[in-house]
Each structure stands twice: as structure tokens, then as C-alpha cells.
Design an enzyme around this catalytic site. Structure first.
Site, short mmCIF file in Angstrom:
data_model
loop_
_atom_site.label_atom_id
_atom_site.label_comp_id
_atom_site.label_asym_id
_atom_site.label_seq_id
_atom_site.Cartn_x
_atom_site.Cartn_y
_atom_site.Cartn_z
N GLY A 53 0.84 -1.19 0.00
CA GLY A 53 0.00 0.00 0.00
C GLY A 53 0.87 1.23 0.00
O GLY A 53 2.05 1.16 0.36
N CYS A 80 5.51 -6.05 1.48
CA CYS A 80 5.85 -4.63 1.48
C CYS A 80 5.17 -3.91 2.66
O CYS A 80 5.53 -4.16 3.80
CB CYS A 80 5.47 -4.05 0.13
SG CYS A 80 6.27 -2.52 -0.20
N TYR A 81 4.17 -3.07 2.41
CA TYR A 81 3.47 -2.43 3.53
C TYR A 81 2.92 -3.50 4.49
O TYR A 81 2.93 -3.31 5.71
CB TYR A 81 2.33 -1.55 2.99
CG TYR A 81 1.46 -0.89 4.04
CD1 TYR A 81 1.88 0.25 4.70
CD2 TYR A 81 0.20 -1.42 4.35
CE1 TYR A 81 1.08 0.87 5.66
CE2 TYR A 81 -0.62 -0.81 5.30
CZ TYR A 81 -0.16 0.33 5.96
OH TYR A 81 -0.96 0.93 6.90
N HIS A 168 8.19 -7.36 -4.04
CA HIS A 168 6.90 -7.80 -4.59
C HIS A 168 7.02 -9.12 -5.36
O HIS A 168 7.50 -9.12 -6.49
CB HIS A 168 6.33 -6.73 -5.53
CG HIS A 168 5.84 -5.53 -4.80
ND1 HIS A 168 4.58 -5.48 -4.24
CD2 HIS A 168 6.43 -4.36 -4.52
CE1 HIS A 168 4.42 -4.30 -3.65
NE2 HIS A 168 5.52 -3.60 -3.80
N GLU A 170 4.64 -10.74 -6.66
CA GLU A 170 3.55 -10.91 -7.63
C GLU A 170 3.84 -10.28 -8.99
O GLU A 170 3.16 -10.59 -9.96
CB GLU A 170 2.25 -10.31 -7.04
CG GLU A 170 2.21 -8.79 -6.92
CD GLU A 170 2.87 -8.24 -5.66
OE1 GLU A 170 3.64 -8.97 -5.01
OE2 GLU A 170 2.62 -7.06 -5.32
N ASP A 226 -17.83 -11.00 -21.95
CA ASP A 226 -18.49 -11.28 -20.67
C ASP A 226 -19.93 -11.79 -20.84
O ASP A 226 -20.29 -12.82 -20.27
CB ASP A 226 -18.49 -10.03 -19.78
CG ASP A 226 -17.09 -9.45 -19.63
OD1 ASP A 226 -16.13 -10.18 -19.95
OD2 ASP A 226 -16.97 -8.30 -19.21
N LYS A 368 -10.94 -11.36 -15.69
CA LYS A 368 -11.12 -11.46 -17.14
C LYS A 368 -10.41 -12.67 -17.75
O LYS A 368 -10.97 -13.37 -18.59
CB LYS A 368 -10.59 -10.18 -17.79
CG LYS A 368 -10.96 -10.01 -19.23
CD LYS A 368 -12.34 -9.44 -19.31
CE LYS A 368 -12.76 -9.15 -20.73
NZ LYS A 368 -14.02 -8.38 -20.74
#
Ligand code: XMP
Length: 512
Positions: A53, A80-81, A168, A170, A226, A368
Site C-alpha cells: 500500500g 511490502c506495507y 513484490h 507478484e 463477458d 477477465k
């Protein structure tokens, strides 16, 4: 269901973490940072991830979790945060860094017993984000990895299964990050690999049947990814209890109505009401040049036509929608929810109140990329599943000024050439959007021995993650050359092709 909860402290990467966890075939949910510990305890997640964050734990309005989350007895990974939070709540100390620094770094694992780094080499590249730094470890924690700039790049409390990462895992710039996340969710939290689209279909079919019973469901099919996947899934669950309504608003692309009727009507044998309202739409658009008015007219007319069509289709209790997960995540306002913002500036602004429906939203927990995989699994063709986004008001926002049948004919033809060439070279599937725009500017040209005085087509090709920001794509010259040659030679009424090289912001993707 077995799942991981990600508490969102406002990182721009929160959704990326969620997608990575799901790529590990583990279901996960994003929840607000201040979700009460009691609520989490009741849902029994297999583990918690605290996102990064932008705040500092010492900032006045720093988002802080319910301290009870550290007592749940489930593994915790702070990124991280999220790692600063572990320190802040569990007896460590965090000091304010001078400035935030992002960048590549080399991580050295200093404790090869750490289960988080199982199977990883002793050194590998990570993407750092140094803001505040840890100056005292929280109680019972030890350092298990370092980088040149951070003496506590990874920390853990082995017995409590709590972990903190300064970097990070990710993002793509941490190439082995997926293995770290996999070690956490599989190795440490003990999750299996149950989250697959095949399993999802079974479960969703069951839930749709439960919800709907013997009632009827209406779905507005747009031909986009969608609504198409929602239709195929609901049809798998309840067959003829589903009626799809497809409205031709007169500003569709070449072959679009035909494809939808072919795929859904003839192949899937879905009950499909095809409403050709193109004359009504085009009549109302006659003489209108203001972009906002064009949008309003199309939006209102759509509701009118859709409403009449649902009444003709017979009484239905349910309305199905292809709402996706990013539209419903209860997110912290810091950073916002990009997907929700895109949707707010367009599309059906709500159906009339008297149309009382209960909603069926079977894609509500999917991203998605999962929806695309689900679509393929359900047997939808690539042409639909990998379709680029297309605006609700259709070609009307790609013809500047008045929308006339002649201009539509020109743009449809030019756009079809763009799509065809982009698909033939594979570029179509690699980028966010590529399309033609008709500029109502005429300029002089020569064709054979004759002077021409014709329109200009602009080619727009952009890369983007979510449509909120975008960059123009550096398409190869030979492809651009082919596009230009084909459009000018094949489309009657065009004698000039230009390339849009503007990024968003400050430009937008559509010209309008
Ligand atoms: P802009 O032009 O605002 O577009 O940069 C951002 C993204 O949104 C799409 N877009 C729409 N999608 N209905 C939609 O469903 C609309 O009215 C609409 N207007 C823009 C646009 O194609 C781009 O992907």
C-alpha cells in the site's frame, strides 16, 4: 470452499496478487483492509495475505487491520506495507525511509530452511519497493533473506507461519515470484489445486440451478466476452429457461450480428431474440454531431428496445449479467478501482425501475483471464473469447460528427480490414485494442488519372491493462503499409490513412 484472503491496503498490485494465487489454482478473495477478524474467522481462510500500500504505518490515516487477524492461527504473508504491519503490530520497529525507491535487486536467501524459498536458488532477482524500513524484527521473527539495500528483505516466524517480504513476488520483474507464492499457498497454507475452470463450471451450474429453480432468465447479449460467456454458462445450467436478447443498434461492426446469431442461435441452440432496431437508432442519430448526445440517444434507445423485447419474450423473474470480479471488489478508495471507473462512464445506466428482476451474475468472482478460459472450456470460439473490448455505443463513437449510413459503410469496411490484418499477424491477440476511426475531414488525392476528395481513416492500436491508461503500439512498418494500401485501395470513399500515436492520458482511446 478452501481459499486465501487478501486484505487490500491500497496497493496497485492487489488484484495482481489475487490473479497469481488463482494461477496457482487456489481460490482467493480480496477484502477491505479493516475486515473484522471475527468475520474472517467465520469464513475460515487457509491463509491471509496483507497487500502492499502507498501509506506509511505511521501516517495519520494509515489503513490498519483489526489486530485480531494475527490471532486467527492461520499463516500470514505480508508484502511490502504488509510486512511493515507485521512489525508494527508484533513488536518490531519501522522507521521512515527518506524516499521511496523502486527497482530491481538481487535477493540472497540467508536461511535455506525457509519454506517460503523452497526449491529456489540461493540468489535471484526481485522487484523492490523500499519505503519505510524495518529496524527491529518483530518478536519471534528472524531474517531469512537480504538484498544490498535491505538487511531484512524477508522475515519469518516459523512456528506461527508468519512471513514478511520487502519486495513484490507478484510482479513480472520478480521472475521466480510465482514459486514463492506457490510455496506459501500450497506448502505453507496446505491448499490443493482445486480452482480450475472445469471445477468452476460444475459448481456454477449447480448454483445457478439452485438460484433459478424453474423460473425464466433474460440476458442481454452484446457479443462481447463477458455476456457471451455468461450466456453459455447459464445455458449449460438451465437450457431453454434462458432467453438471450441481442439488439442490433445499427452501429455494430461488420459481420457482428451474423456471428452472434450463428454462434448462439445455431451452434449453441440458445433461445435468441434478435432485435434489429438499426433503423430506429440511425433515425434518432440523424443530424446529431455532439458526442455526449450520441451516447445518450444510444443508451436511452437501447433501454427502450431491450425493455420491449423482454416483455415480448415473456415473463421472467431473473436478469443475467456478465459482471466481473473487479467490478464488485470492496476496495479501499486509495488508488480506486479502475475497472469500476471504466464502467461508470458508459453503458446502460440502469433499467427502468418497473423492470423488477433478481440478478444472476455467475462471473461475479472471476477475473477477465479466467472468464476467457471459462469461455474456451464451454466451447465458445476464439473469435468471441479473445475479442477486444468494444464500446457500447459502437461505431458511433468512432465516426466523428454525424453518423450516416454512408459513413458507417466506409468505417465498417475499413475496420474489417484492420481486424483481418491484425488477426492474420497475431497482433490482434497481443494488444488491448486495434480499430479504425473515420474522420469527417476530406482531402485531395489522385487515383489513376482522377482527382479524389475523400475521407481520412485513422488507425488506432493501443496497449493497456485496464483501459485507464494506454500507450500506442509500435506496429511493424510492413503491417502498417498493408493496412494503408488495403484501406485506400479497397474502401471506396477513403484516400488517406493516418496513424494515431497518442498515449492516454492525455488522449483517450476512443476519439468520439
Ligand atoms: P476511453 O476512450 O475513455 O476508453 O479512453 C477506455 C476504454 O473504454 C471503452 N469504452 C467503452 N466501453 N461502453 C463500453 O462498454 C462505452 O460507452 C465505452 N466508451 C469507451 C473503450 O473502448 C476503451 O477500451
Amino acid at each position: 470452499m478452501e481459499h486465501i484472503v487478501i486484505l487490500d491496503f491500497g496497493s496497485q498490485y492487489t488484484q495482481v496478487i489475487a490473479r497469481r494465487i488463482r494461477e496457482c489454482q487456489v481460490f482467493c478473495l480480496i477484502k477491505a483492509y479493516n475486515t473484522p477478524a471475527a468475520e474472517l474467522a467465520a469464513q475460515k481462510p487457509a491463509g491471509l495475505i496483507l497487500s502492499g500500500g502507498p501509506a506509511s504505518v505511521y501516517a495519520e490515516k494509515a489503513p490498519l487491520p483489526d489486530p485480531g487477524i494475527f490471532e486467527l492461527g492461520v499463516p500470514v504473508l505480508g508484502i511490502c506495507y504488509g510486512m511493515q504491519l507485521l512489525a508494527h503490530f508484533l513488536g518490531g520497529r519501522v522507521e521512515r525511509g527518506q524516499r521511496r525507491e523502486y527497482g530491481k535487486g538481487l535477493l540472497t536467501v540467508t536461511d535455506n530452511e525457509s519454506r517460503l524459498f523452497k526449491g529456489l536458488p540461493p540468489e535471484f532477482q526481485v522487484w523492490n519497493s523500499h519505503g519505510d524500513r524495518l529496524t527491529r524484527l518483530p518478536t519471534g521473527f528472524k531474517t531469512v533473506a537480504i538484498t544490498a539495500n535491505s538487511p531484512h528483505a524477508a522475515i519469518e516466524h516459523r512456528r506461527k507461519k508468519m512471513f514478511g517480504l520487502q519486495f513484490h513476488p507478484e510482479v513480472v520483474h520478480t521472475p521466480r515470484g510465482m514459486e514463492i507464492l506457490s510455496n506459501f499457498v500450497h506448502g505453507i497454507c496446505g491448499c490443493g489445486r482445486g480452482w480450475t475452470m472445469r471445477n468452476y463450471i460444475e459448481q456454477a451450474v449447480e448454483e445457478i440451478r439452485q438460484q433459478v429453480g424453474r423460473e425464466r432468465v433474460i440476458l442481454g447479449l452484446s457479443g462481447g466476452v463477458d455476456s457471451s460467456v455468461a450466456a453459455a454458462l447459464i445455458h449449460r445450467a438451465i437450457g431453454d429457461q434462458l432467453t438471450c436478447i441481442f439488439v442490433n443498434n445499427g452501429v455494430l461492426r461488420q459481420g457482428e450480428a451474423e456471428t452472434v446469431r450463428q454462434v448462439f442461435g445455431r451452434n449453441f441452440k440458445i433461445r435468441l431474440h434478435y432485435e434489429d432496431a438499426s433503423r430506429l437508432f440511425l433515425g434518432r442519430l440523424k443530424g446529431v454531431t455532439d458526442p455526449e448526445r450520441k451516447r445518450k440517444i444510444i443508451g436511452r434507445t437501447f433501454i427502450e428496445v431491450f425493455d420491449a423485447a423482454t416483455r415480448r419474450a415473456g415473463k421472467a423473474r431473473f436478469l443475467a449479467q456478465g459482471t466481473l470480479y473487479p467490478d464488485v471488489i470492496e476496495s479501499v478508495p486509495i488508488g480506486g478501482n479502475p475497472a469500476a471507473l471504466i464502467k461508470s462512464h458508459h453503458n446502460v445506466g440502469g433499467l427502468p425501475k418497473r423492470m423488477k428482476f433478481q440478478l444472476v451474475e455467475p462471473l461475479k468472482c472471476l477475473f477477465k483471464d479466467e472468464v476467457r478460459r471459462l469461455g474456451s472450456e464451454l466451447g465458445l470460439p476464439k473469435e468471441i473469447v479473445y475479442r477486444q473490448p468494444f464500446p457500447g455505443p459502437g461505431l458511433a463513437v468512432r465516426i466523428l460528427g454525424e453518423v450516416t449510413p454512408r459513413r458507417l459503410e466506409i468505417l465498417r469496411h475499413a475496420d474489417a480490414i484492420v481486424v483481418e490484418e491484425m488477426k492474420a499477424t497475431g497482433w490482434y491477440y497481443r494488444i488491448w485494442q486495434s480499430f479504425a476511426v473515420l474522420l469527417p475531414v476530406r482531402s485531395v488525392g489522385v487515383m489513376g488519372d482522377e482527382r479524389t476528395y475523400d475521407y481520412t481513416i485513422a488507425v488506432r492500436a493501443v496497449e493497456s491493462q485496464d483501459g485507464m491508461t494506454a500507450d500506442w503500439v509500435k506496429l511493424p512498418y510492413d503491417l502498417l503499409e498493408r493496412l494503408s494500401n488495403r484501406i485506400i485501395n479497397e474502401v471506396n470513399g477513403v484516400n488517406r490513412v493516418v496513424l494515431d500515436i497518442s498515449s492516454k492520458p492525455p488522449a483517450t482511446i476512443e476519439w468520439e
